[in-house]
Design a protein around this motif. Structure first.
Motif, PDB file in Angstrom:
ATOM      1  N   PRO A 235      37.730   8.418 -28.231  1.00 32.31           N
ATOM      2  CA  PRO A 235      36.873   9.628 -28.037  1.00 32.31           C
ATOM      3  C   PRO A 235      35.659   9.970 -28.772  1.00 32.31           C
ATOM      4  CG  PRO A 235      39.207   9.658 -28.689  1.00 32.31           C
ATOM      5  CD  PRO A 235      38.396   7.913 -29.209  1.00 32.31           C
ATOM      6  N   ALA A 236      34.593  10.268 -27.929  1.00 27.29           N
ATOM      7  CA  ALA A 236      33.237  10.206 -27.922  1.00 27.29           C
ATOM      8  C   ALA A 236      33.130  11.326 -29.621  1.00 27.29           C
ATOM      9  CB  ALA A 236      32.368  10.419 -27.402  1.00 27.29           C
ATOM     10  N   HIS A 237      34.488  11.936 -29.831  1.00 30.24           N
ATOM     11  CA  HIS A 237      33.951  12.385 -31.362  1.00 30.24           C
ATOM     12  C   HIS A 237      34.015  12.003 -32.474  1.00 30.24           C
ATOM     13  CE1 HIS A 237      38.429  12.791 -32.369  1.00 30.24           C
ATOM     14  NE2 HIS A 237      38.347  13.294 -31.231  1.00 30.24           N
ATOM     15  N   ALA A 238      34.848  11.199 -31.778  1.00 31.73           N
ATOM     16  CA  ALA A 238      35.404  10.119 -33.408  1.00 31.73           C
ATOM     17  C   ALA A 238      34.190   9.132 -33.935  1.00 31.73           C
ATOM     18  CB  ALA A 238      36.654   8.435 -32.844  1.00 31.73           C
ATOM     19  N   LEU A 242      28.139   8.618 -36.371  1.00 32.40           N
ATOM     20  CA  LEU A 242      28.373   6.518 -36.574  1.00 32.40           C
ATOM     21  C   LEU A 242      25.880   7.157 -36.457  1.00 32.40           C
ATOM     22  CD1 LEU A 242      30.406   4.610 -35.390  1.00 32.40           C
ATOM     23  CD2 LEU A 242      30.652   5.444 -37.747  1.00 32.40           C
ATOM     24  N   ALA A 243      25.859   7.823 -35.874  1.00 33.13           N
ATOM     25  CA  ALA A 243      24.457   7.626 -35.746  1.00 33.13           C
ATOM     26  C   ALA A 243      23.160   6.891 -37.224  1.00 33.13           C
ATOM     27  CB  ALA A 243      23.424   8.918 -34.891  1.00 33.13           C
ATOM     28  N   ASP A 244      23.494   7.475 -38.020  1.00 25.52           N
ATOM     29  CA  ASP A 244      23.173   6.467 -39.621  1.00 25.52           C
ATOM     30  C   ASP A 244      23.740   5.675 -40.551  1.00 25.52           C
ATOM     31  OD1 ASP A 244      20.971   9.360 -40.058  1.00 25.52           O
ATOM     32  OD2 ASP A 244      22.554  10.497 -39.821  1.00 25.52           O
ATOM     33  N   HIS A 245      24.747   4.951 -39.793  1.00 28.73           N
ATOM     34  CA  HIS A 245      25.310   3.783 -39.785  1.00 28.73           C
ATOM     35  C   HIS A 245      23.939   2.167 -40.383  1.00 28.73           C
ATOM     36  CE1 HIS A 245      27.569   0.310 -40.542  1.00 28.73           C
ATOM     37  NE2 HIS A 245      28.517   1.384 -40.347  1.00 28.73           N
ATOM     38  N   PRO A 246      24.581   1.969 -41.262  1.00 24.20           N
ATOM     39  CA  PRO A 246      23.459   1.285 -41.828  1.00 24.20           C
ATOM     40  C   PRO A 246      23.073   0.160 -40.568  1.00 24.20           C
ATOM     41  CG  PRO A 246      25.421   0.737 -43.375  1.00 24.20           C
ATOM     42  CD  PRO A 246      25.522   2.145 -42.185  1.00 24.20           C
ATOM     43  N   SER A 247      24.672  -0.465 -39.771  1.00 25.85           N
ATOM     44  CA  SER A 247      24.226  -1.703 -39.071  1.00 25.85           C
ATOM     45  C   SER A 247      23.178  -1.216 -37.479  1.00 25.85           C
ATOM     46  CB  SER A 247      25.309  -1.792 -38.798  1.00 25.85           C
ATOM     47  OG  SER A 247      25.688  -3.253 -37.988  1.00 25.85           O
ATOM     48  N   ALA A 248      22.184  -1.633 -37.484  1.00 24.30           N
ATOM     49  CA  ALA A 248      21.156  -1.486 -35.988  1.00 24.30           C
ATOM     50  C   ALA A 248      22.366  -1.892 -34.911  1.00 24.30           C
ATOM     51  CB  ALA A 248      19.865  -2.425 -36.498  1.00 24.30           C
ATOM     52  N   ALA A 249      23.327  -2.829 -35.040  1.00 32.99           N
ATOM     53  CA  ALA A 249      24.060  -3.228 -33.904  1.00 32.99           C
ATOM     54  C   ALA A 249      24.959  -2.277 -33.956  1.00 32.99           C
ATOM     55  CB  ALA A 249      24.531  -5.055 -33.855  1.00 32.99           C
ATOM     56  N   LEU A 250      25.641  -1.464 -34.842  1.00 35.19           N
ATOM     57  CA  LEU A 250      26.133  -0.497 -34.672  1.00 35.19           C
ATOM     58  C   LEU A 250      26.138   0.552 -33.905  1.00 35.19           C
ATOM     59  CD1 LEU A 250      29.682  -0.742 -35.547  1.00 35.19           C
ATOM     60  CD2 LEU A 250      28.826   0.931 -37.372  1.00 35.19           C
ATOM     61  N   ARG A 251      24.246   0.486 -34.755  1.00 33.99           N
ATOM     62  CA  ARG A 251      23.839   1.752 -33.908  1.00 33.99           C
ATOM     63  C   ARG A 251      23.379   1.874 -32.489  1.00 33.99           C
ATOM     64  NH1 ARG A 251      20.548   1.687 -38.736  1.00 33.99           N
ATOM     65  NH2 ARG A 251      18.948   1.366 -37.325  1.00 33.99           N
ATOM     66  N   ARG A 252      22.870   1.240 -32.009  1.00 33.38           N
ATOM     67  CA  ARG A 252      22.886  -0.110 -30.584  1.00 33.38           C
ATOM     68  C   ARG A 252      24.025   0.563 -29.453  1.00 33.38           C
ATOM     69  NH1 ARG A 252      19.022  -4.882 -28.923  1.00 33.38           N
ATOM     70  NH2 ARG A 252      19.804  -4.541 -26.542  1.00 33.38           N
ATOM     71  N   ALA A 253      24.986   0.054 -30.261  1.00 34.56           N
ATOM     72  CA  ALA A 253      26.463   0.202 -29.074  1.00 34.56           C
ATOM     73  C   ALA A 253      26.849   1.477 -29.593  1.00 34.56           C
ATOM     74  CB  ALA A 253      27.990  -0.630 -30.106  1.00 34.56           C
ATOM     75  N   LEU A 254      26.488   2.242 -30.189  1.00 36.48           N
ATOM     76  CA  LEU A 254      26.570   3.276 -30.294  1.00 36.48           C
ATOM     77  C   LEU A 254      25.916   3.852 -28.986  1.00 36.48           C
ATOM     78  CD1 LEU A 254      28.324   6.434 -31.514  1.00 36.48           C
ATOM     79  CD2 LEU A 254      25.630   6.359 -32.722  1.00 36.48           C
ATOM     80  N   ALA A 255      24.558   3.883 -28.914  1.00 36.05           N
ATOM     81  CA  ALA A 255      23.200   4.737 -28.220  1.00 36.05           C
ATOM     82  C   ALA A 255      23.937   4.484 -26.707  1.00 36.05           C
ATOM     83  CB  ALA A 255      22.269   3.788 -28.159  1.00 36.05           C
ATOM     84  N   PRO A 258      28.339   7.409 -23.182  1.00 33.14           N
ATOM     85  CA  PRO A 258      28.194   8.816 -22.785  1.00 33.14           C
ATOM     86  C   PRO A 258      29.190   9.643 -23.749  1.00 33.14           C
ATOM     87  CG  PRO A 258      30.048   7.636 -21.734  1.00 33.14           C
ATOM     88  CD  PRO A 258      29.648   6.483 -23.068  1.00 33.14           C
ATOM     89  N   GLY A 259      28.886  10.660 -23.495  1.00 33.63           N
ATOM     90  CA  GLY A 259      29.969  11.678 -23.759  1.00 33.63           C
ATOM     91  C   GLY A 259      29.581  12.148 -25.515  1.00 33.63           C
ATOM     92  N   LEU A 280      19.310   3.758 -25.893  1.00 32.89           N
ATOM     93  CA  LEU A 280      20.173   5.158 -25.622  1.00 32.89           C
ATOM     94  C   LEU A 280      18.811   5.046 -24.593  1.00 32.89           C
ATOM     95  CD1 LEU A 280      21.162   7.409 -26.568  1.00 32.89           C
ATOM     96  CD2 LEU A 280      18.288   7.999 -27.905  1.00 32.89           C
ATOM     97  N   ALA A 281      17.327   4.776 -23.847  1.00 32.04           N
ATOM     98  CA  ALA A 281      16.350   5.051 -22.788  1.00 32.04           C
ATOM     99  C   ALA A 281      16.934   4.694 -21.799  1.00 32.04           C
ATOM    100  CB  ALA A 281      15.621   4.413 -22.152  1.00 32.04           C
ATOM    101  N   GLU A 282      18.696   3.633 -22.114  1.00 27.73           N
ATOM    102  CA  GLU A 282      18.770   3.050 -20.148  1.00 27.73           C
ATOM    103  C   GLU A 282      21.117   4.304 -20.217  1.00 27.73           C
ATOM    104  OE1 GLU A 282      20.018  -0.749 -18.229  1.00 27.73           O
ATOM    105  OE2 GLU A 282      19.242  -0.719 -20.553  1.00 27.73           O
ATOM    106  N   ASN A 283      21.153   4.823 -21.147  1.00 31.60           N
ATOM    107  CA  ASN A 283      21.968   6.032 -20.649  1.00 31.60           C
ATOM    108  C   ASN A 283      22.021   7.607 -20.356  1.00 31.60           C
ATOM    109  OD1 ASN A 283      24.466   7.415 -21.814  1.00 31.60           O
ATOM    110  ND2 ASN A 283      24.469   6.591 -23.559  1.00 31.60           N
ATOM    111  N   PRO A 284      22.989   6.663 -18.931  1.00 31.77           N
ATOM    112  CA  PRO A 284      22.767   8.134 -18.242  1.00 31.77           C
ATOM    113  C   PRO A 284      22.725   9.160 -18.569  1.00 31.77           C
ATOM    114  CG  PRO A 284      24.086   6.439 -17.626  1.00 31.77           C
ATOM    115  CD  PRO A 284      24.140   6.122 -18.899  1.00 31.77           C
TER     116      PRO A 284
END
Length: 507
Positions: A235-238, A242-255, A258-259, A280-284
């Motif tokens: 679920p997206a809400h879960a 994580l947008a402020d997580h210290p791992s850039a790889a994780l933030r990239r996966a979050l970006a 969808p939803g 993020l830029a490629e995210n529809p």
């Protein structure tokens, strides 16, 4: 490996008696080529499969074997391939679940439709790798149970399972309602705190570089978050916070998700790491405001990623394309452009925009012709492989733009034999065009003979059925093994040459 015998084994015109002789040869490399043949008899198939599981597994996946053809005790990997395809005997699962070879049980755990008692046995397997493989593919009820497994690696596998219930995936992200994991692959090997370095001297160590455990199984916990982020069932809400997580790889996966709430996307748009902003830029799911923000980003990677967003407005795409190198692929938004939009793009004063449109292969005839006649060579080159342009227009493009379009013209499915011969005589030789000619089904003998002068086009031409038989025969002795093998696999090779070659090489 005898490359000539491998070529013969792949030759679709090989006489049946020579297929028999090659099947009897019992050579692993030749067998590999034989298993790809479509004309194997059932007896030949059984002989190949019975000789080695290296043969039996691909034959099983190609549908050439049935359950009646396989003894699971003698060839467990072949039996597992059939179970994986859903065509094996379900009773085999009860036999293979007790197999002492761990790899076999792991493969079984990934098979669909296993009996319930077999699943229960796999859940209790003493090797954690077997349970991990089961968790990756398990049905929702089993995945929910395995999310509470004491081993963190099993939980990570559940997080990647698209069949896992959404509430279970949310719990794996937040940790709520789950007992703490007791161990991981790292602390299974070394007492915490421990970090696995890239220069590990142990030859049997399978831990990835950087894997670590200080008692909280932190690297596996991070991998679990990453797996859940990439799982569309989470679920997206879960994961939104994580947008402020210290791992850039994780933030990239979050970006890429969808939803997500608008606030999460807005936070990621300001991320200091260009890779996160590019994802993020490629995210529809982005709105126009954030797309405009990405279009003005200082990083060309971000702007390039925005160009690949399937929902980017055409006016924004035009702005990005005129100031950023996009690459040679057809952009999703261009591919989805409506007829009226196609007309407008074709009239664009920006040659780069016309070039992007010209990469489509479903353009109306009038638009394709207009782009083919474009004065800009890059536009013409982009449309040159479009079907339906006609030989005369293609010839005109070659005469007007020369080497800038010649390879794409040679790749056009409607290129005539005469045009391909004309291109093959170009001076100086257009090497990329020769490679396209060597692949072209309409290529003639004169054009292919010209291709033999280029070292990269030569193996392709040697395999072309329009090459004269005497030339194919002569290429059997070419010093380049790749060329000789291609000639041996060429259906234009005379049967007499095939028999002579077999007589020389086979015992």
């Amino acid at each position: 490996m005898n490359h000539l015998l491998c070529g013969l084994a792949a030759n679709p015109a090989l006489p049946a008696e020579l297929v028999d002789r090659l099947v009897a040869l019992a050579d692993d490399e030749v067998d590999h080529h034989l298993t790809g043949r479509d004309d194997l008899s059932h007896a030949q198939t059984l002989r190949l499969a019975g000789r080695s599981e290296l043969n039996g597994v691909p034959l099983a996946y190609r549908g050439r074997l049935t359950a009646a053809d396989v003894d699971p005790t003698a060839q467990p990997r072949v039996a597992l391939a059939l179970l994986d395809e859903g065509t094996g005997d379900p009773a085999w699962a009860r036999l293979l679940v007790a197999d002492p070879v761990v790899d076999h049980r792991e493969r079984l755990a990934a098979c669909p439709g296993l009996p319930a008692d077999v699943v229960e046995t796999l859940v209790a397997d003493q090797d954690i790798g077997v349970v991990v493989e089961l968790a990756r593919w398990a049905a929702p009820d089993v995945a929910a149970r395995l999310a509470r497994h004491p081993h963190a690696e099993v939980r990570r596998a559940v997080a990647a399972n698209a069949s896992a219930p959404p509430d279970v995936l949310a719990a794996l992200v937040g940790g709520e309602g789950l007992p703490p994991a007791r161990n991981c692959l790292v602390c299974d090997r070394d007492a915490p705190p421990f970090m696995h370095g890239p220069d590990c001297p142990r030859s049997d160590c399978e831990l990835r570089p950087g894997a670590s455990c200080d008692g909280s199984h932190e690297s596996t916990a991070l991998d679990t978050l990453w797996a859940a982020l990439e799982n569309p069932a989470t679920p997206a809400h879960a994961v939104a916070d994580l947008a402020d997580h210290p791992s850039a790889a994780l933030r990239r996966a979050l970006a890429a998700r969808p939803g997500l709430p608008p606030r999460t996307y807005a936070r990621l748009a300001e991320d200091p790491t260009p890779g996160v902003r590019a994802e993020l830029a490629e995210n529809p799911a982005l709105d126009r405001a954030l797309m405009l923000m990405s279009a003005a980003d200082s990083s060309p990677d971000v702007r390039r990623a925005l160009a690949h967003n399937p929902r980017v407005p055409l006016d924004v795409l035009t702005r990005v394309a005129t100031g950023t190198r996009i690459g040679g692929t057809l952009l999703p938004r261009i591919a989805a452009a409506a007829p009226a939009e196609v007309e407008e793009l074709a009239k664009s004063p920006h040659e780069v925009v016309r070039m992007l449109l010209a990469r489509r292969r479903d353009l109306p005839a009038a638009i394709g012709a207009r782009l083919a006649d474009d004065s800009d060579a890059k536009v013409a080159a982009s449309v040159a492989a479009h079907p339906g342009l006609g030989a005369e227009r293609l010839r005109t493009m070659v005469d007007r733009h020369g080497v800038q379009v010649i390879a794409r013209v040679a790749a056009n499915p409607d290129a005539t034999p005469e045009l391909l011969e004309h291109v093959s005589r170009h001076s100086p030789p257009a090497r990329r065009a020769l490679r396209e000619i060597a692949r072209h089904p309409r290529a003639t003998a004169p054009a292919l003979l010209a291709c033999l002068a280029d070292e990269r086009a030569k193996p392709l031409a040697a395999a072309h059925p329009a090459l004269p038989p005497q030339v194919v025969t002569a290429l059997l002795t070419d010093p380049d093994p790749q060329v000789a093998e291609a000639a041996a696999a060429n259906p234009a090779l005379p049967p007499s040459a095939m028999r002579r070659l077999a007589a020389e090489l086979l015992p």
